[in-house]
Design an enzyme around this catalytic site. Structure first.
Site, mmCIF file in Angstrom:
data_model
loop_
_atom_site.group_PDB
_atom_site.id
_atom_site.type_symbol
_atom_site.label_atom_id
_atom_site.label_comp_id
_atom_site.label_asym_id
_atom_site.label_seq_id
_atom_site.Cartn_x
_atom_site.Cartn_y
_atom_site.Cartn_z
ATOM 1 N N SER A 9 -17.869 20.234 1.532
ATOM 2 C CA SER A 9 -18.241 21.011 0.354
ATOM 3 C C SER A 9 -19.121 20.185 -0.571
ATOM 4 C CB SER A 9 -16.992 21.473 -0.400
ATOM 5 O OG SER A 9 -17.397 21.980 -1.654
ATOM 6 N N HIS A 34 -20.828 23.473 3.261
ATOM 7 C CA HIS A 34 -20.098 24.473 2.475
ATOM 8 C C HIS A 34 -20.666 24.529 1.059
ATOM 9 C CE1 HIS A 34 -16.453 26.936 1.725
ATOM 10 N NE2 HIS A 34 -16.414 26.347 0.534
ATOM 11 N N ASP A 36 -20.361 26.331 -2.581
ATOM 12 C CA ASP A 36 -19.446 27.075 -3.446
ATOM 13 C C ASP A 36 -20.183 27.675 -4.632
ATOM 14 O OD1 ASP A 36 -16.769 26.642 -2.310
ATOM 15 O OD2 ASP A 36 -17.165 24.521 -2.715
ATOM 16 N N MET A 38 -19.823 29.907 -8.000
ATOM 17 C CA MET A 38 -18.811 30.360 -8.963
ATOM 18 C C MET A 38 -19.480 31.022 -10.165
ATOM 19 S SD MET A 38 -16.477 26.960 -9.021
ATOM 20 C CE MET A 38 -15.960 26.151 -7.505
ATOM 21 N N HIS A 67 -19.700 30.302 0.167
ATOM 22 C CA HIS A 67 -18.422 30.829 -0.326
ATOM 23 C C HIS A 67 -18.641 31.391 -1.725
ATOM 24 C CE1 HIS A 67 -14.037 29.660 -1.663
ATOM 25 N NE2 HIS A 67 -14.212 30.962 -1.618
ATOM 26 N N MET A 69 -17.430 32.854 -4.949
ATOM 27 C CA MET A 69 -16.278 33.073 -5.822
ATOM 28 C C MET A 69 -16.798 33.830 -7.038
ATOM 29 S SD MET A 69 -14.603 29.353 -5.297
ATOM 30 C CE MET A 69 -16.109 28.768 -4.566
ATOM 31 N N MET A 138 -7.520 30.086 1.123
ATOM 32 C CA MET A 138 -7.656 29.095 0.046
ATOM 33 C C MET A 138 -6.354 28.299 -0.069
ATOM 34 S SD MET A 138 -10.702 29.266 -1.073
ATOM 35 C CE MET A 138 -10.419 27.990 -2.311
ATOM 36 N N ASP A 176 -9.579 25.891 2.909
ATOM 37 C CA ASP A 176 -10.462 25.394 1.852
ATOM 38 C C ASP A 176 -9.665 24.902 0.648
ATOM 39 O OD1 ASP A 176 -12.572 24.856 0.195
ATOM 40 O OD2 ASP A 176 -13.272 26.923 0.034
HETATM 41 C C1 DX5 Z 1 -12.652 25.396 -4.581
HETATM 42 C C2 DX5 Z 1 -13.784 25.414 -3.587
HETATM 43 C C3 DX5 Z 1 -13.637 24.409 -2.506
HETATM 44 C C4 DX5 Z 1 -13.716 22.989 -2.988
HETATM 45 C C5 DX5 Z 1 -13.082 22.096 -1.972
HETATM 46 O O1 DX5 Z 1 -12.822 26.409 -5.484
HETATM 47 O O2 DX5 Z 1 -13.846 26.676 -2.956
HETATM 48 O O3 DX5 Z 1 -14.588 24.619 -1.473
HETATM 49 O O4 DX5 Z 1 -15.045 22.583 -3.224
HETATM 50 O O5 DX5 Z 1 -13.083 20.819 -2.488
HETATM 51 P P1 DX5 Z 1 -11.893 19.783 -2.278
HETATM 52 O O6 DX5 Z 1 -11.886 19.434 -0.813
HETATM 53 O O7 DX5 Z 1 -12.309 18.656 -3.147
HETATM 54 O O8 DX5 Z 1 -10.612 20.438 -2.699
HETATM 55 ZN ZN ZN Z 2 -15.103 26.801 -1.070
#
Ligand code: DX5
Ligand code: ZN
Length: 218
Positions: A9, A34, A36, A38, A67, A69, A138, A176
């Site tokens: 990630s 990956h 993310d 948000m 991903h 969110m 998750m 994740d």
């Molecule tokens: C959390 C994200 C994850 C996160 C994982 O909201 O969806 O993908 O970046 O990071 P680590 O491995 O540091 O928990």
């Molecule tokens: Zn993620």
């Protein structure tokens, strides 16, 4: 038995040196990158969006595992598909017409992912599992990197694995959040196919080796 796949990630990377970080991943054994996204609404945090992913895609050689969110992800599916997502995951909790959204992602030649929060039972996917390419369980509450792994994830993997087998589905199980060397082997043994790892990879002294080590867990 084949290796578990790893999707580092980028949220945990050094944003001032994004080019170097992506090049490191290009050289690594990572199966995906990956990304993310948000929105500050579905999750309390805001990360990065299309312009940053567009720049990353110019140099990344790894398939993009995006991903989302975000609330009502159906508003933005085409934009992320246009950016070349190989996996595009949306949250069960954020999408009213999940079947339509999955269908749309797949029709555009992308793997359709559905992410579920720690409180969401895998059973809610019972009627739709055959349509889903990737389920992202998750293992932390989404919104932040570097959180502690939630152990109830293990039984969710077992139940999802049974659900997939019972219906003869062809679904990848992704985990994740909080993945590290202590839980990776247990996750793989429970049936996980694809591990996301942020802090564990990027805070390591040797991220290349850490990615390889995660892939080699037995
Ligand atoms: C959390 C994200 C994850 C996160 C994982 O909201 O969806 O993908 O970046 O990071 P680590 O491995 O540091 O928990
Ligand atoms: Zn993620």
């Amino acid at each position: 038995m084949s290796n578990v796949m790893v999707s580092p990630s980028l949220l945990a990377s050094d944003f001032l040196n994004l080019e170097k970080e992506v090049e490191m991943l290009n050289e690594s054994k990572a199966d995906y990158i990956h990304l993310d996204v948000m929105d500050g609404l579905f999750v309390p945090n805001i990360s990065y969006g299309m312009p940053v992913i567009k720049a990353i895609q110019k140099i990344s050689k790894k398939p993009a595992d995006i991903h989302l969110m975000i609330e009502k992800p159906e508003r933005y599916l085409d934009e992320f598909l246009d950016l070349g997502a190989k996996i595009l995951s949306i949250h069960f909790e954020a999408c009213t017409h999940l079947h339509r959204a999955i269908d749309h992602i797949k029709k555009r030649g992308c793997l359709a992912g559905v992410a579920i929060n720690p409180h969401t039972s895998v059973d809610v996917l019972n009627d739709i599992i055959k349509e889903i390419d990737v389920v992202n369980i998750m293992s932390v509450n989404p919104g932040f990197g570097g959180q502690k792994f939630i152990p109830l994830t293990y039984t969710k993997i077992n139940r999802l694995h049974t659900l997939i087998r019972t219906q003869n589905a062809n679904t990848i199980i992704q985990i994740d959040g909080g993945v590290n060397m202590e839980n990776a082997a247990i996750l793989a043994a429970a049936g996980a196919d694809l591990l996301v790892a942020g802090h564990f990879v990027f805070s390591s002294d040797n991220p290349l080796q850490t990615i390889e080590d995660l892939r080699n867990v037995k």
